[in-house]
Design a protein around this motif. Sequence first.
Motif, PDB file in Angstrom:
ATOM      1  N   ASN A 166       2.251  -2.830  17.314  1.00 35.04           N
ATOM      2  CA  ASN A 166       2.569  -1.400  17.377  1.00 35.04           C
ATOM      3  C   ASN A 166       3.434  -0.967  16.192  1.00 35.04           C
ATOM      4  OD1 ASN A 166       1.516  -2.110  19.864  1.00 35.04           O
ATOM      5  ND2 ASN A 166       2.722  -0.634  20.969  1.00 35.04           N
ATOM      6  N   TYR A 167       3.054   0.148  15.599  1.00 33.84           N
ATOM      7  CA  TYR A 167       3.770   0.715  14.455  1.00 33.84           C
ATOM      8  C   TYR A 167       3.902   2.213  14.693  1.00 33.84           C
ATOM      9  CZ  TYR A 167       2.052  -3.654  12.565  1.00 33.84           C
ATOM     10  OH  TYR A 167       1.758  -4.975  12.393  1.00 33.84           O
ATOM     11  N   ILE A 168       5.061   2.778  14.380  1.00 35.39           N
ATOM     12  CA  ILE A 168       5.244   4.223  14.498  1.00 35.39           C
ATOM     13  C   ILE A 168       5.565   4.751  13.112  1.00 35.39           C
ATOM     14  CG2 ILE A 168       6.571   6.119  15.508  1.00 35.39           C
ATOM     15  CD1 ILE A 168       6.952   4.350  17.975  1.00 35.39           C
ATOM     16  N   ILE A 169       4.739   5.689  12.670  1.00 33.88           N
ATOM     17  CA  ILE A 169       4.854   6.267  11.332  1.00 33.88           C
ATOM     18  C   ILE A 169       5.173   7.746  11.466  1.00 33.88           C
ATOM     19  CG2 ILE A 169       3.606   6.792   9.194  1.00 33.88           C
ATOM     20  CD1 ILE A 169       1.816   4.319   9.930  1.00 33.88           C
ATOM     21  N   GLU A 170       6.142   8.209  10.707  1.00 31.44           N
ATOM     22  CA  GLU A 170       6.485   9.625  10.660  1.00 31.44           C
ATOM     23  C   GLU A 170       5.957  10.200   9.351  1.00 31.44           C
ATOM     24  OE1 GLU A 170      10.440  12.259   9.939  1.00 31.44           O
ATOM     25  OE2 GLU A 170      10.580  10.743  11.521  1.00 31.44           O
ATOM     26  N   ARG A 171       5.213  11.296   9.464  1.00 31.96           N
ATOM     27  CA  ARG A 171       4.693  11.928   8.256  1.00 31.96           C
ATOM     28  C   ARG A 171       5.851  12.524   7.474  1.00 31.96           C
ATOM     29  NH1 ARG A 171       0.018  16.412   7.015  1.00 31.96           N
ATOM     30  NH2 ARG A 171       0.638  16.617   4.856  1.00 31.96           N
ATOM     31  N   LYS A 172       5.816  12.317   6.161  1.00 34.24           N
ATOM     32  CA  LYS A 172       6.882  12.821   5.300  1.00 34.24           C
ATOM     33  C   LYS A 172       6.840  14.331   5.220  1.00 34.24           C
ATOM     34  CE  LYS A 172       4.160  12.407   1.084  1.00 34.24           C
ATOM     35  NZ  LYS A 172       4.030  11.750  -0.212  1.00 34.24           N
ATOM     36  N   GLU A 173       7.926  14.891   4.726  1.00 36.53           N
ATOM     37  CA  GLU A 173       7.984  16.327   4.476  1.00 36.53           C
ATOM     38  C   GLU A 173       6.942  16.679   3.423  1.00 36.53           C
ATOM     39  OE1 GLU A 173       9.893  18.723   5.867  1.00 36.53           O
ATOM     40  OE2 GLU A 173      10.983  17.345   7.169  1.00 36.53           O
ATOM     41  N   ALA A 174       6.438  17.879   3.462  1.00 34.10           N
ATOM     42  CA  ALA A 174       5.370  18.304   2.536  1.00 34.10           C
ATOM     43  C   ALA A 174       5.794  18.248   1.093  1.00 34.10           C
ATOM     44  CB  ALA A 174       4.925  19.714   2.868  1.00 34.10           C
ATOM     45  N   GLN A 233       5.890  14.850  12.181  1.00 31.85           N
ATOM     46  CA  GLN A 233       5.237  14.374  13.393  1.00 31.85           C
ATOM     47  C   GLN A 233       5.023  12.868  13.270  1.00 31.85           C
ATOM     48  OE1 GLN A 233       1.702  16.924  13.937  1.00 31.85           O
ATOM     49  NE2 GLN A 233       2.692  17.657  15.798  1.00 31.85           N
ATOM     50  N   THR A 234       4.864  12.207  14.414  1.00 37.36           N
ATOM     51  CA  THR A 234       4.727  10.762  14.411  1.00 37.36           C
ATOM     52  C   THR A 234       3.373  10.308  14.947  1.00 37.36           C
ATOM     53  OG1 THR A 234       5.833  10.683  16.558  1.00 37.36           O
ATOM     54  CG2 THR A 234       7.201  10.298  14.610  1.00 37.36           C
ATOM     55  N   LEU A 235       2.952   9.174  14.413  1.00 36.17           N
ATOM     56  CA  LEU A 235       1.704   8.545  14.812  1.00 36.17           C
ATOM     57  C   LEU A 235       2.010   7.110  15.216  1.00 36.17           C
ATOM     58  CD1 LEU A 235      -1.453   8.355  14.919  1.00 36.17           C
ATOM     59  CD2 LEU A 235      -1.342   7.625  12.524  1.00 36.17           C
ATOM     60  N   GLU A 236       1.638   6.757  16.426  1.00 37.43           N
ATOM     61  CA  GLU A 236       1.732   5.359  16.845  1.00 37.43           C
ATOM     62  C   GLU A 236       0.393   4.698  16.529  1.00 37.43           C
ATOM     63  OE1 GLU A 236       2.709   2.565  20.684  1.00 37.43           O
ATOM     64  OE2 GLU A 236       2.019   4.604  21.042  1.00 37.43           O
ATOM     65  N   VAL A 237       0.447   3.618  15.782  1.00 40.90           N
ATOM     66  CA  VAL A 237      -0.753   2.873  15.414  1.00 40.90           C
ATOM     67  C   VAL A 237      -0.697   1.523  16.114  1.00 40.90           C
ATOM     68  CG1 VAL A 237      -2.069   1.867  13.514  1.00 40.90           C
ATOM     69  CG2 VAL A 237      -0.788   3.983  13.145  1.00 40.90           C
ATOM     70  N   ILE A 238      -1.791   1.182  16.764  1.00 44.75           N
ATOM     71  CA  ILE A 238      -1.925  -0.140  17.367  1.00 44.75           C
ATOM     72  C   ILE A 238      -2.946  -0.880  16.512  1.00 44.75           C
ATOM     73  CG2 ILE A 238      -2.519  -1.445  19.444  1.00 44.75           C
ATOM     74  CD1 ILE A 238      -1.925   1.287  20.962  1.00 44.75           C
ATOM     75  N   ALA A 239      -2.468  -1.838  15.725  1.00 44.88           N
ATOM     76  CA  ALA A 239      -3.322  -2.543  14.765  1.00 44.88           C
ATOM     77  C   ALA A 239      -3.202  -4.043  14.992  1.00 44.88           C
ATOM     78  CB  ALA A 239      -2.919  -2.185  13.340  1.00 44.88           C
ATOM     79  N   ARG A 240      -4.307  -4.670  15.369  1.00 43.32           N
ATOM     80  CA  ARG A 240      -4.291  -6.088  15.717  1.00 43.32           C
ATOM     81  C   ARG A 240      -4.684  -7.015  14.577  1.00 43.32           C
ATOM     82  NH1 ARG A 240      -6.219  -3.053  19.570  1.00 43.32           N
ATOM     83  NH2 ARG A 240      -5.067  -2.887  21.517  1.00 43.32           N
ATOM     84  N   ASP A 241      -5.102  -6.477  13.441  1.00 37.60           N
ATOM     85  CA  ASP A 241      -5.444  -7.308  12.293  1.00 37.60           C
ATOM     86  C   ASP A 241      -4.185  -8.034  11.814  1.00 37.60           C
ATOM     87  OD1 ASP A 241      -7.408  -7.992  10.024  1.00 37.60           O
ATOM     88  OD2 ASP A 241      -5.650  -7.215   8.957  1.00 37.60           O
ATOM     89  N   SER A 242      -4.311  -9.300  11.470  1.00 40.29           N
ATOM     90  CA  SER A 242      -3.142 -10.090  11.076  1.00 40.29           C
ATOM     91  C   SER A 242      -2.462  -9.547   9.811  1.00 40.29           C
ATOM     92  CB  SER A 242      -3.535 -11.551  10.867  1.00 40.29           C
ATOM     93  OG  SER A 242      -4.500 -11.666   9.841  1.00 40.29           O
ATOM     94  N   GLY A 243      -3.196  -8.877   8.963  1.00 37.79           N
ATOM     95  CA  GLY A 243      -2.625  -8.329   7.731  1.00 37.79           C
ATOM     96  C   GLY A 243      -1.885  -7.015   7.919  1.00 37.79           C
ATOM     97  N   ARG A 280       8.962   4.171  11.252  1.00 43.05           N
ATOM     98  CA  ARG A 280      10.054   4.270  12.219  1.00 43.05           C
ATOM     99  C   ARG A 280      10.196   3.021  13.073  1.00 43.05           C
ATOM    100  NH1 ARG A 280      13.710   7.492  10.520  1.00 43.05           N
ATOM    101  NH2 ARG A 280      12.948   9.554  10.040  1.00 43.05           N
ATOM    102  N   GLN A 281       9.072   2.357  13.308  1.00 41.69           N
ATOM    103  CA  GLN A 281       9.122   1.166  14.153  1.00 41.69           C
ATOM    104  C   GLN A 281       7.975   0.250  13.772  1.00 41.69           C
ATOM    105  OE1 GLN A 281       9.569   2.061  18.310  1.00 41.69           O
ATOM    106  NE2 GLN A 281       8.592   0.150  18.926  1.00 41.69           N
ATOM    107  N   ALA A 282       8.254  -1.029  13.707  1.00 44.77           N
ATOM    108  CA  ALA A 282       7.220  -2.020  13.428  1.00 44.77           C
ATOM    109  C   ALA A 282       7.431  -3.215  14.340  1.00 44.77           C
ATOM    110  CB  ALA A 282       7.265  -2.442  11.963  1.00 44.77           C
ATOM    111  N   GLU A 283       6.709  -3.216  15.437  1.00 44.79           N
ATOM    112  CA  GLU A 283       6.735  -4.323  16.390  1.00 44.79           C
ATOM    113  C   GLU A 283       5.281  -4.691  16.653  1.00 44.79           C
ATOM    114  OE1 GLU A 283       9.028  -3.191  19.827  1.00 44.79           O
ATOM    115  OE2 GLU A 283      10.786  -2.724  18.605  1.00 44.79           O
ATOM    116  N   PRO A 284       4.697  -5.494  15.733  1.00 38.60           N
ATOM    117  CA  PRO A 284       3.270  -5.797  15.826  1.00 38.60           C
ATOM    118  C   PRO A 284       2.847  -6.145  17.246  1.00 38.60           C
ATOM    119  CG  PRO A 284       4.218  -6.815  13.899  1.00 38.60           C
ATOM    120  CD  PRO A 284       5.356  -6.239  14.683  1.00 38.60           C
TER     121      PRO A 284
END
Length: 73
Positions: free
Chosen positions: A65-73, A32-42, A59-63
């Motif tokens: 916005n970041y899309i993270i896919e959880r790894k297989e168990a 499953q994927t999680l879109e994270v919106i993170a405005r911290d410069s780091g 999966r995607q890093a366009e500050p």
Amino acid sequence: MQVDETWDAGDLGCGELIAALLKRVKNLKPRQTLEVIARDSGAAEDIPAWCRVTGHILRQAEPPNYIIERKEA
């Protein structure tokens, strides 16, 4: 890209961001994927590094916005 969940992390900094991100990703099912919106410069460095260390897939890093896919168990 379709995402399963979106989380606006606002201006959370490194430690707080990573701790909260860990909890959110644990609640996802594998692949499953999680879109994270993170405005911290780091976040542009912290999120990719966290994914490399944990094995989750960035999966995607366009500050801010970041899309993270959880790894297989």
